[in-house]
Design a protein around this motif. Structure first.
Motif, PDB file in Angstrom:
ATOM      1  N   ASN A 123      53.313  46.821  31.891  1.00 37.75           N
ATOM      2  CA  ASN A 123      54.107  47.538  32.708  1.00 37.75           C
ATOM      3  C   ASN A 123      53.012  48.794  33.054  1.00 37.75           C
ATOM      4  N   ALA A 124      51.350  48.355  33.386  1.00 38.61           N
ATOM      5  CA  ALA A 124      50.134  48.891  33.995  1.00 38.61           C
ATOM      6  C   ALA A 124      50.381  48.827  35.680  1.00 38.61           C
ATOM      7  N   ASN A 125      49.515  49.215  36.024  1.00 36.16           N
ATOM      8  CA  ASN A 125      49.551  49.034  37.311  1.00 36.16           C
ATOM      9  C   ASN A 125      48.107  47.247  36.996  1.00 36.16           C
ATOM     10  N   LEU A 126      48.221  46.586  37.314  1.00 37.03           N
ATOM     11  CA  LEU A 126      47.711  45.849  36.806  1.00 37.03           C
ATOM     12  C   LEU A 126      47.115  44.402  38.147  1.00 37.03           C
ATOM     13  N   SER A 127      47.053  45.521  39.328  1.00 33.74           N
ATOM     14  CA  SER A 127      46.810  43.823  40.728  1.00 33.74           C
ATOM     15  C   SER A 127      45.733  43.751  40.420  1.00 33.74           C
ATOM     16  N   HIS A 128      44.429  44.725  40.429  1.00 35.40           N
ATOM     17  CA  HIS A 128      43.220  43.970  40.195  1.00 35.40           C
ATOM     18  C   HIS A 128      42.802  43.397  38.981  1.00 35.40           C
ATOM     19  N   VAL A 129      43.639  43.777  38.536  1.00 32.35           N
ATOM     20  CA  VAL A 129      43.721  41.876  37.392  1.00 32.35           C
ATOM     21  C   VAL A 129      44.101  40.957  37.882  1.00 32.35           C
ATOM     22  N   HIS A 130      45.281  41.308  38.743  1.00 30.19           N
ATOM     23  CA  HIS A 130      45.842  39.728  38.821  1.00 30.19           C
ATOM     24  C   HIS A 130      44.634  39.133  40.317  1.00 30.19           C
ATOM     25  N   MET A 131      44.067  40.078  41.137  1.00 26.38           N
ATOM     26  CA  MET A 131      43.274  39.218  42.387  1.00 26.38           C
ATOM     27  C   MET A 131      42.282  39.123  41.679  1.00 26.38           C
ATOM     28  N   GLY A 132      41.454  39.601  40.344  1.00 27.43           N
ATOM     29  CA  GLY A 132      40.449  38.742  39.368  1.00 27.43           C
ATOM     30  C   GLY A 132      40.812  38.269  38.874  1.00 27.43           C
ATOM     31  N   VAL A 133      41.924  37.364  38.179  1.00 29.12           N
ATOM     32  CA  VAL A 133      42.501  36.037  37.886  1.00 29.12           C
ATOM     33  C   VAL A 133      42.639  35.072  39.139  1.00 29.12           C
ATOM     34  N   ILE A 134      42.777  35.833  40.233  1.00 30.37           N
ATOM     35  CA  ILE A 134      43.438  34.470  41.260  1.00 30.37           C
ATOM     36  C   ILE A 134      42.053  34.046  41.717  1.00 30.37           C
ATOM     37  N   GLU A 135      40.734  34.832  41.671  1.00 28.82           N
ATOM     38  CA  GLU A 135      39.276  34.630  42.072  1.00 28.82           C
ATOM     39  C   GLU A 135      38.638  33.475  40.770  1.00 28.82           C
ATOM     40  N   CYS A 136      39.140  33.973  39.687  1.00 28.03           N
ATOM     41  CA  CYS A 136      39.074  33.090  38.774  1.00 28.03           C
ATOM     42  C   CYS A 136      39.536  31.736  38.901  1.00 28.03           C
ATOM     43  N   LEU A 137      40.589  32.126  39.826  1.00 27.93           N
ATOM     44  CA  LEU A 137      41.612  30.565  39.650  1.00 27.93           C
ATOM     45  C   LEU A 137      40.748  29.740  40.946  1.00 27.93           C
ATOM     46  N   GLN A 138      40.685  30.395  41.722  1.00 26.58           N
ATOM     47  CA  GLN A 138      40.347  29.578  42.764  1.00 26.58           C
ATOM     48  C   GLN A 138      38.713  29.181  42.922  1.00 26.58           C
ATOM     49  N   PHE A 139      37.537  29.928  41.639  1.00 25.41           N
ATOM     50  CA  PHE A 139      36.377  29.330  41.306  1.00 25.41           C
ATOM     51  C   PHE A 139      36.721  27.679  40.207  1.00 25.41           C
ATOM     52  N   LEU A 140      37.385  28.135  39.841  1.00 24.99           N
ATOM     53  CA  LEU A 140      37.959  27.230  38.813  1.00 24.99           C
ATOM     54  C   LEU A 140      38.015  25.559  39.333  1.00 24.99           C
ATOM     55  N   ILE A 141      39.217  25.751  40.226  1.00 23.91           N
ATOM     56  CA  ILE A 141      39.666  24.914  40.989  1.00 23.91           C
ATOM     57  C   ILE A 141      38.789  24.235  41.868  1.00 23.91           C
TER      58      ILE A 141
END
Length: 147
Positions: free
Chosen positions: A72-90
């Protein structure tokens, strides 16, 4: 110091691997673990291994994060961090690792996380955008109003 961070990240990775105790994942998230892991990931460009372990742990925590009340909290910065992690992992999944994490594990975990992210975050945003667009169109073109 670097070894302590590496050991702590490995410990969290072992706790969060797919199929482990979801309650424990929620506890890690509630205590700020995902933000700490994202900070560790971003602050460790000199250590590919530390980046890999922290990014993979974030990916394993993602389903619990998306299902939690924290959502429920604003987690868009966390989502962007997750996307960076995914890009790195790929990107890194194409290379061999000598730390006991297979490319197959990285790709499988990343695909699972991307699917969760798509359905639970992006899908929700698309549904809310459709609702806003429908409401706007109905008002603009006089639809839904009594004449």
């Amino acid at each position: 110091q670097k070894q302590k961070r590496y050991d702590a990240a490995w410990g969290l990775l072992r706790l969060t691997k797919k199929g482990t105790n979801e309650k424990r994942c929620h506890e890690i998230i509630a205590s700020g673990g995902i933000k700490s892991l994202l900070t560790l990931f971003k602050a460790s460009p000199e250590s590919k291994e530390l980046m890999m372990v922290s990014a993979l742990t974030v990916v394993y925590l993602l389903p619990s994060l998306l299902d939690s009340d924290v959502q429920n909290a604003n987690l868009s910065h966390v989502h962007m961090g997750v996307i960076e992690c995914l890009q790195f992992l790929i990107r890194i999944s194409r290379e061999s690792t000598d730390i006991g994490i297979s490319s197959c594990e990285i790709r499988t975990a990343s695909a699972f996380a991307m699917t969760n992210l798509w359905f639970k975050v992006l899908g929700e945003k698309l549904r809310s955008s459709d609702t806003l667009l429908t409401n706007y169109s109905m008002k603009r073109f006089g639809m839904g109003e009594s004449r």
